[in-house]
Design a protein around this motif. Structure first.
Motif, PDB file in Angstrom:
ATOM      1  N   ILE A 222      -6.871   4.597  -7.432  1.00  0.00           N
ATOM      2  CA  ILE A 222      -6.689   4.904  -6.007  1.00  0.00           C
ATOM      3  C   ILE A 222      -7.937   5.628  -5.531  1.00  0.00           C
ATOM      4  CG2 ILE A 222      -5.251   6.139  -4.335  1.00  0.00           C
ATOM      5  CD1 ILE A 222      -2.923   5.753  -6.366  1.00  0.00           C
ATOM      6  N   SER A 223      -8.497   5.147  -4.416  1.00  0.00           N
ATOM      7  CA  SER A 223      -9.762   5.723  -3.932  1.00  0.00           C
ATOM      8  C   SER A 223      -9.524   7.100  -3.307  1.00  0.00           C
ATOM      9  CB  SER A 223     -10.397   4.788  -2.901  1.00  0.00           C
ATOM     10  OG  SER A 223      -9.621   4.798  -1.725  1.00  0.00           O
TER      11      SER A 223
ATOM     12  N   ASN B 289     -10.490   8.082  -0.513  1.00  0.00           N
ATOM     13  CA  ASN B 289     -10.082   7.857   0.864  1.00  0.00           C
ATOM     14  C   ASN B 289      -8.576   7.606   0.998  1.00  0.00           C
ATOM     15  OD1 ASN B 289     -10.783   7.769   3.487  1.00  0.00           O
ATOM     16  ND2 ASN B 289     -11.404   5.613   3.487  1.00  0.00           N
ATOM     17  N   ASP B 290      -8.049   6.764   0.086  1.00  0.00           N
ATOM     18  CA  ASP B 290      -6.613   6.447   0.114  1.00  0.00           C
ATOM     19  C   ASP B 290      -5.787   7.695  -0.198  1.00  0.00           C
ATOM     20  OD1 ASP B 290      -7.096   3.890   0.763  1.00  0.00           O
ATOM     21  OD2 ASP B 290      -6.662   3.024  -1.217  1.00  0.00           O
TER      22      ASP B 290
ATOM     23  N   SER C 282      -3.166   2.286 -12.295  1.00  0.00           N
ATOM     24  CA  SER C 282      -3.561   2.272 -10.887  1.00  0.00           C
ATOM     25  C   SER C 282      -4.921   2.940 -10.710  1.00  0.00           C
ATOM     26  CB  SER C 282      -2.536   3.064 -10.082  1.00  0.00           C
ATOM     27  OG  SER C 282      -2.380   4.336 -10.673  1.00  0.00           O
TER      28      SER C 282
ATOM     29  N   GLY D 296       0.826  -1.210   0.000  1.00  0.00           N
ATOM     30  CA  GLY D 296       0.000   0.000   0.000  1.00  0.00           C
ATOM     31  C   GLY D 296       0.854   1.252   0.000  1.00  0.00           C
ATOM     32  N   LEU D 297       0.261   2.332  -0.470  1.00  0.00           N
ATOM     33  CA  LEU D 297       0.967   3.611  -0.560  1.00  0.00           C
ATOM     34  C   LEU D 297       1.477   4.084   0.796  1.00  0.00           C
ATOM     35  CD1 LEU D 297      -1.361   5.697  -2.906  1.00  0.00           C
ATOM     36  CD2 LEU D 297       0.999   5.045  -3.387  1.00  0.00           C
ATOM     37  N   LEU D 298       0.620   3.904   1.810  1.00  0.00           N
ATOM     38  CA  LEU D 298       0.966   4.381   3.158  1.00  0.00           C
ATOM     39  C   LEU D 298       2.191   3.685   3.694  1.00  0.00           C
ATOM     40  CD1 LEU D 298      -2.136   4.815   5.452  1.00  0.00           C
ATOM     41  CD2 LEU D 298      -0.582   6.521   4.514  1.00  0.00           C
TER      42      LEU D 298
ATOM     43  N   THR E  51      -5.685   9.817   3.045  1.00  0.00           N
ATOM     44  CA  THR E  51      -4.782   9.262   4.069  1.00  0.00           C
ATOM     45  C   THR E  51      -3.326   9.408   3.656  1.00  0.00           C
ATOM     46  OG1 THR E  51      -5.999   7.270   3.402  1.00  0.00           O
ATOM     47  CG2 THR E  51      -5.468   7.484   5.728  1.00  0.00           C
ATOM     48  N   PHE E  52      -3.059   9.235   2.362  1.00  0.00           N
ATOM     49  CA  PHE E  52      -1.689   9.368   1.871  1.00  0.00           C
ATOM     50  C   PHE E  52      -1.196  10.806   2.061  1.00  0.00           C
ATOM     51  CE2 PHE E  52       1.412  10.238  -1.521  1.00  0.00           C
ATOM     52  CZ  PHE E  52       2.309   9.189  -1.343  1.00  0.00           C
TER      53      PHE E  52
END
Ligand SMILES: [Zn+2]
Length: 285
Positions: free
Chosen positions: A45-46, A48-49, A43, A14-16, A52-53
């Protein structure tokens, strides 16, 4: 101001996770793929993601972050591969600002067997290359950078002169350069002595302009000077010579540029803390 030293890390967790992982290794800048580099899949990416990122990036202080484009890209290909390359880069450079990523570092591609001279302007597919680069730039947000990486293996960008031709002919401030120490070594640029290093930077500054130098890949090489191969090695374990890393890390003209390792890792698990610590050890206070 602190130096920027980081690594190319996997986003498989995951990105995080990539942000957390670079902090654990002691890095403060980062390079990632936006999707699998060996397929054309894009890719998704939501929302939400993305949020957070962006939060994690801000809290961690990891900056800048770069994408490394797919390995399949060839912007000088006149057929399907060229079209797919343009599409992939449009997708990535459009995603970049949403994630506060500076842009994509690209292996420009190859003129295949059209190898009679080193000048790009003599190649049959050079027009295609320029058209494709312009098409990527015209169809993406103005803040995303397209960062061309120098090549070490007979591909486009093997010499400063080739990069200079492309940059002059595209004539767009969004085109930047990534220099890779392993590829410079493969293309017979010997930057170990202070004198050679200075001469090289002068040449780069005159032909391209140091303001275009966006990032440096710090890799050692498994091969000898001028071998035209780009097999990366851990820092200090190959043929590049630690003087080259020392020169980049301490020269007032280059020391504030972000440095990214793409080394195999001492336990063969990819860029690691030990490689980053070795680089930091070359920094003079
Ligand atoms: Zn590289």
């Amino acid at each position: 101001m602190t130096l920027r030293i980081g690594a190319h890390l996997s986003i498989s967790g995951g990105l995080l996770n990539a942000i957390k992982s670079i902090k654990d290794k002691g890095g403060n800048c980062l390079q990632i793929f936006s999707s699998s580099p060996r397929t054309w899949s894009k890719s998704t990416i939501s929302r939400n993601d993305i949020t957070t990122f962006l939060d994690a990036k801000k809290t961690s202080g990891v900056d800048p972050i770069f994408f490394h484009a797919l390995y399949l890209i060839n912007l000088a290909d006149p057929d399907q591969t060229g079209k797919k390359s343009v599409e992939a880069l449009i997708h990535e450079l459009s995603l970049a600002p949403q994630l506060d990523v500076l842009g994509s570092i690209v292996h420009t591609g190859s003129f295949k067997n059209d190898n009679k001279t080193l000048s790009c302007r003599d190649k049959k597919n050079y027009k295609t290359l320029l058209t494709n680069i312009n098409s990527v730039l015209e169809n993406t947000p103005g803040e995303s950078l397209l960062i061309l990486e120098n090549a070490g293996n007979r591909k486009i960008g093997q010499t400063i002169d080739q990069l200079c031709e492309i940059i002059q002919d595209v004539n767009n401030p969004r085109i930047r350069v990534c220099l890779d120490t392993c590829h410079l070594h493969a293309a017979e640029y010997d930057l170990r002595s202070k004198q050679n290093y200075k001469r090289f930077l002068d040449e780069f500054d005159t032909k391209i302009g140091l303001d275009r130098l966006e990032v440096v890949h710090m890799n050692d090489s498994k091969d000898k000077l001028g071998d035209l191969r780009d097999r990366h090695e851990n820092i200090g374990e190959g043929y590049v010579g630690v003087e080259v890393f020392t020169n980049f890390l301490n020269d007032p003209r280059t020391k504030m540029i972000p440095f990214i390792i793409e080394t195999p890792g001492f336990d063969k698990q990819g860029p690691d803390k030990k490689n980053l610590d070795l680089l930091k050890g070359f920094v003079r206070e």
